[in-house]
Write a protein that holds these residues in place. Sequence first.
Motif: not given
Length: 168
Positions: A34-60
């Motif tokens: 969706n970001y590539i197609t429409f380019d109307n979303r913030s990739i910075v927000a996605w990266i910053v707010l997805s980091i805790p999820s990725f860390i939790c996935q790694y720990i799990l």
Amino acid sequence: MAQKALKDRAKANISALNYLHWGSFAVNLFWFLNYITFDNRSIVAWIVLSIPSFICQYILETTGRPTIDEERGVIKSSGEDLSAPGLTEYMWDVVWVTWGVALLAVFFGDKAWTLWAVVPAYGLYKGYGLIGIARQMAGMGSAAGGTDEAAAAPAGNRKQRRAAATSS
């Protein structure tokens, strides 16, 4: 029937981890397309707010993945129980909330990322509850320690306790 409990937990953990990785892949791929197609979303927000999820996935992944002895075909460790309450449950909640907010951000815009504030707010709420429980336990420990003479029951048999009660 040997190691039936280990086999059951290993099977459940593998299933849960597969769901975790495929779900994460699907949600993040959908967001990124969706970001590539429409380019109307913030990739910075996605990266910053997805980091805790990725860390939790790694720990799990690291704690829940079973280890198997390939030579003998025996389970060395079935991994930690991924359905356990407490911190494990909170990590799953972080992952699910992140997925939900990422999907909402695709449909409703970047303002949906503010809903992610539920995660730290819930953590603070649970942490405050733990502090309250710790204070109660510390309070019970000091009362049981005998610091208050009136509250402390005298030791001995019934006759000695009556004598102590009438003398004070």
